[in-house]
Design a protein around this motif. Sequence first.
Motif, PDB file in Angstrom:
ATOM      1  N   ALA A 279     -10.067   3.911  -5.814  1.00  0.00           N
ATOM      2  CA  ALA A 279     -10.498   3.307  -7.080  1.00  0.00           C
ATOM      3  C   ALA A 279     -11.627   2.317  -6.843  1.00  0.00           C
ATOM      4  O   ALA A 279     -12.116   1.701  -7.796  1.00  0.00           O
TER       5      ALA A 279
ATOM      6  N   ALA B 228      -7.949   1.737 -11.680  1.00  0.00           N
ATOM      7  CA  ALA B 228      -8.658   0.546 -11.210  1.00  0.00           C
ATOM      8  C   ALA B 228      -7.755  -0.687 -11.292  1.00  0.00           C
ATOM      9  O   ALA B 228      -7.714  -1.506 -10.363  1.00  0.00           O
TER      10      ALA B 228
ATOM     11  N   MET C 238     -17.020  -1.776 -12.550  1.00  0.00           N
ATOM     12  CA  MET C 238     -16.515  -2.620 -13.636  1.00  0.00           C
ATOM     13  C   MET C 238     -16.827  -4.088 -13.357  1.00  0.00           C
ATOM     14  O   MET C 238     -17.199  -4.850 -14.256  1.00  0.00           O
TER      15      MET C 238
ATOM     16  N   SER D  22      -8.112  -7.911   7.061  1.00  0.00           N
ATOM     17  CA  SER D  22      -7.723  -9.174   6.431  1.00  0.00           C
ATOM     18  C   SER D  22      -7.851 -10.357   7.384  1.00  0.00           C
ATOM     19  O   SER D  22      -7.389 -11.447   7.079  1.00  0.00           O
TER      20      SER D  22
ATOM     21  N   LEU E 195      -2.767  -4.261  -6.547  1.00  0.00           N
ATOM     22  CA  LEU E 195      -2.082  -4.055  -5.270  1.00  0.00           C
ATOM     23  C   LEU E 195      -2.957  -4.463  -4.091  1.00  0.00           C
ATOM     24  O   LEU E 195      -2.471  -5.038  -3.110  1.00  0.00           O
ATOM     25  N   ALA E 196      -4.264  -4.179  -4.205  1.00  0.00           N
ATOM     26  CA  ALA E 196      -5.167  -4.517  -3.108  1.00  0.00           C
ATOM     27  C   ALA E 196      -5.221  -6.024  -2.909  1.00  0.00           C
ATOM     28  O   ALA E 196      -5.149  -6.519  -1.782  1.00  0.00           O
ATOM     29  N   PHE E 197      -5.330  -6.769  -4.009  1.00  0.00           N
ATOM     30  CA  PHE E 197      -5.347  -8.228  -3.891  1.00  0.00           C
ATOM     31  C   PHE E 197      -3.996  -8.755  -3.429  1.00  0.00           C
ATOM     32  O   PHE E 197      -3.913  -9.740  -2.686  1.00  0.00           O
TER      33      PHE E 197
ATOM     34  N   LEU F  55      -6.587  -1.829   1.530  1.00  0.00           N
ATOM     35  CA  LEU F  55      -5.646  -0.947   0.833  1.00  0.00           C
ATOM     36  C   LEU F  55      -5.910   0.520   1.155  1.00  0.00           C
ATOM     37  O   LEU F  55      -4.993   1.273   1.513  1.00  0.00           O
TER      38      LEU F  55
ATOM     39  N   LEU G 170      -4.115  -8.272   0.260  1.00  0.00           N
ATOM     40  CA  LEU G 170      -5.068  -9.172   0.922  1.00  0.00           C
ATOM     41  C   LEU G 170      -4.565 -10.610   0.922  1.00  0.00           C
ATOM     42  O   LEU G 170      -4.541 -11.281   1.956  1.00  0.00           O
TER      43      LEU G 170
ATOM     44  N   THR H 209     -14.957   2.682  -8.895  1.00  0.00           N
ATOM     45  CA  THR H 209     -14.707   2.340 -10.292  1.00  0.00           C
ATOM     46  C   THR H 209     -14.546   0.836 -10.475  1.00  0.00           C
ATOM     47  O   THR H 209     -15.180   0.224 -11.344  1.00  0.00           O
ATOM     48  N   ALA H 210     -13.724   0.242  -9.669  1.00  0.00           N
ATOM     49  CA  ALA H 210     -13.484  -1.198  -9.775  1.00  0.00           C
ATOM     50  C   ALA H 210     -14.766  -1.979  -9.519  1.00  0.00           C
ATOM     51  O   ALA H 210     -15.051  -2.976 -10.204  1.00  0.00           O
TER      52      ALA H 210
ATOM     53  N   ALA I 227     -10.348  -6.276  -0.051  1.00  0.00           N
ATOM     54  CA  ALA I 227      -9.006  -5.889  -0.476  1.00  0.00           C
ATOM     55  C   ALA I 227      -8.890  -4.372  -0.562  1.00  0.00           C
ATOM     56  O   ALA I 227      -7.913  -3.786  -0.085  1.00  0.00           O
ATOM     57  N   PHE I 228      -9.891  -3.729  -1.154  1.00  0.00           N
ATOM     58  CA  PHE I 228      -9.854  -2.271  -1.247  1.00  0.00           C
ATOM     59  C   PHE I 228     -10.008  -1.633   0.126  1.00  0.00           C
ATOM     60  O   PHE I 228      -9.396  -0.594   0.401  1.00  0.00           O
TER      61      PHE I 228
ATOM     62  N   ASP J 109      -4.716  -0.461  -8.627  1.00  0.00           N
ATOM     63  CA  ASP J 109      -5.138  -0.581  -7.236  1.00  0.00           C
ATOM     64  C   ASP J 109      -5.780  -1.933  -6.952  1.00  0.00           C
ATOM     65  O   ASP J 109      -5.635  -2.476  -5.855  1.00  0.00           O
ATOM     66  N   THR J 110      -6.486  -2.493  -7.942  1.00  0.00           N
ATOM     67  CA  THR J 110      -7.031  -3.842  -7.753  1.00  0.00           C
ATOM     68  C   THR J 110      -5.889  -4.840  -7.566  1.00  0.00           C
ATOM     69  O   THR J 110      -5.921  -5.697  -6.679  1.00  0.00           O
TER      70      THR J 110
ATOM     71  N   ALA K 124      -5.175   1.415   4.678  1.00  0.00           N
ATOM     72  CA  ALA K 124      -3.737   1.518   4.928  1.00  0.00           C
ATOM     73  C   ALA K 124      -3.215   2.900   4.555  1.00  0.00           C
ATOM     74  O   ALA K 124      -2.384   3.467   5.254  1.00  0.00           O
ATOM     75  N   SER K 125      -3.719   3.459   3.464  1.00  0.00           N
ATOM     76  CA  SER K 125      -3.296   4.808   3.084  1.00  0.00           C
ATOM     77  C   SER K 125      -3.782   5.829   4.094  1.00  0.00           C
ATOM     78  O   SER K 125      -3.002   6.645   4.586  1.00  0.00           O
TER      79      SER K 125
ATOM     80  N   SER L 144       0.815  -1.219   0.000  1.00  0.00           N
ATOM     81  CA  SER L 144       0.000   0.000   0.000  1.00  0.00           C
ATOM     82  C   SER L 144       0.846   1.265   0.000  1.00  0.00           C
ATOM     83  O   SER L 144       0.327   2.355   0.186  1.00  0.00           O
TER      84      SER L 144
END
Lengths: 235, 235
Positions: free
Chosen positions: B214, A154, B221, B119, A160-162, B165, A165, B217-218, B161-162, A157-158, B168-169, A119
């Motif tokens: 994100a 997207a 999608m 997590s 990195l997020a996964f 993430l 996790l 957006t993610a 996951a998001f 960050d997806t 964490a920021s 992160s």
Amino acid sequence: MPKPVVPEEKRRRRRPTKSGTVLSEQLIVDTALRMLREHGSAGLTARRLGLALDADPSTLYRYFRGMDDLTLAIGDALIGQALRGWVPTGEWRADLRAVGLRIHAAYMEHPQAAVLTASRVSGRAHELAADEAVLDILRTAGFPVPDAVRVYHAFVDTTLAFAALDAASLALPSAALRADEEMWRSTYARLPATTHPRIAEAAPLLATRMLTSAYPTALDMLLDSAGAQLEDVRD
Amino acid sequence: MPKPVVPEEKRRRRRPTKSGTVLSEQLIVDTALRMLREHGSAGLTARRLGLALDADPSTLYRYFRGMDDLTLAIGDALIGQALRGWVPTGEWRADLRAVGLRIHAAYMEHPQAAVLTASRVSGRAHELAADEAVLDILRTAGFPVPDAVRVYHAFVDTTLAFAALDAASLALPSAALRADEEMWRSTYARLPATTHPRIAEAAPLLATRMLTSAYPTALDMLLDSAGAQLEDVRD
DNA sequence: GACTTAAGGTCAATGGCGTTGGCATAAGGA
DNA sequence: TCCTTATGCCAACGCCATTGACCTTAAGTC
């Protein structure tokens, strides 16, 4: 006033430590990665790292401003490792998929390090190169800048997020990991259909699927959507 | 042999601390949440928590087996808060979107706590309820069990996951947070077009977009792709 | 080869941390 | 009112990151 850190490329005098090893940023980061693997994500300490390097802990402050700075360097090393030797094919969807899976895989190879760095934004060389590569794939595919930036955001960050996790699970103490895995076979699989009918009917599938990463699935779904957007742009 | 922890419902003697406050699991968790908000995710320490409660740090071990046990209790409190008062509308896409955003938002309200717990798998009541709700939405929408499980997996893990993430920021020490944010305005915005043309052309958009999550957006999608799959199933 | 300089080592100390074992005391049942 | 013991407190242990003072020796200059 903290002591200044001499940048790696300006180092000239490589005085060996008491025991004879010659230090470098590279050696320290590599040793740190090994220690993280061996001692877990909380096992990277200045004292232990000094011990592993046969150097005083305070020596590390000649190379990094602190443990946080070292952490960023570790993260950048992971990204560099992920894309080492990768060459784009020119087919945007396959390329994006490959980059995502490569980065995810690199983090999975060092889950204890991934937990610490996924992160963070380091702004170091390898990270910049990776970002440039992803944006280039999207722009070359025909995405206008604003769409490229949106999909880039997207996608990155997806990924990195996964990474964070999935790494967090892999980095758990093995006892806790087994306990989490057992959860799907015990707690979830035994819920009565009267109170949790949907979980009950899905339990067998959940028990197998939830033990794997959802990243490939999520990535493909993201690329599906991006592909549809690209169709719209082209009309 | 660690000292046994008396379960909350069996406590009878509520002896006040030296200064008169009467402890309880609830009070400790609430105080811990407040401390996390005030002092950052690394600011929750047994010593400080004891100080805030006017109790000796070691007293906490009468209520939790250790700091890890306490963090699990904090996570449970967060999950309960996330779903409190939610009712489905019956429109699968809107419902799924609402659940995702609610969970994400709940974590964002306590980022310092979220980073410690996002997590972890609890298998407790609130988590089970959320999983049941998501599966129910998908099955009612018409997804066959295998598809429902696949979308559920991607949806839940993307959301968690998001949450991890983004938390964490937000939970970074403010100095590190500002440094990360500045990165997009300094390092990235100043890269020469000769070496990093794609980043250079996108820099202004990146500088604004990368500071936001994100996740919406993610999520959209992901729902796009799920919707397309549902169309295929219905044919 | 001798001289100078400062990079890059070491050492010792500071003030934090989680956790534990022993002890004291008051809450609440008898 | 008395006893038991739950629940509080205290002191101590061995970790931790970081810093400032000091020392040593490699590299650059002549």
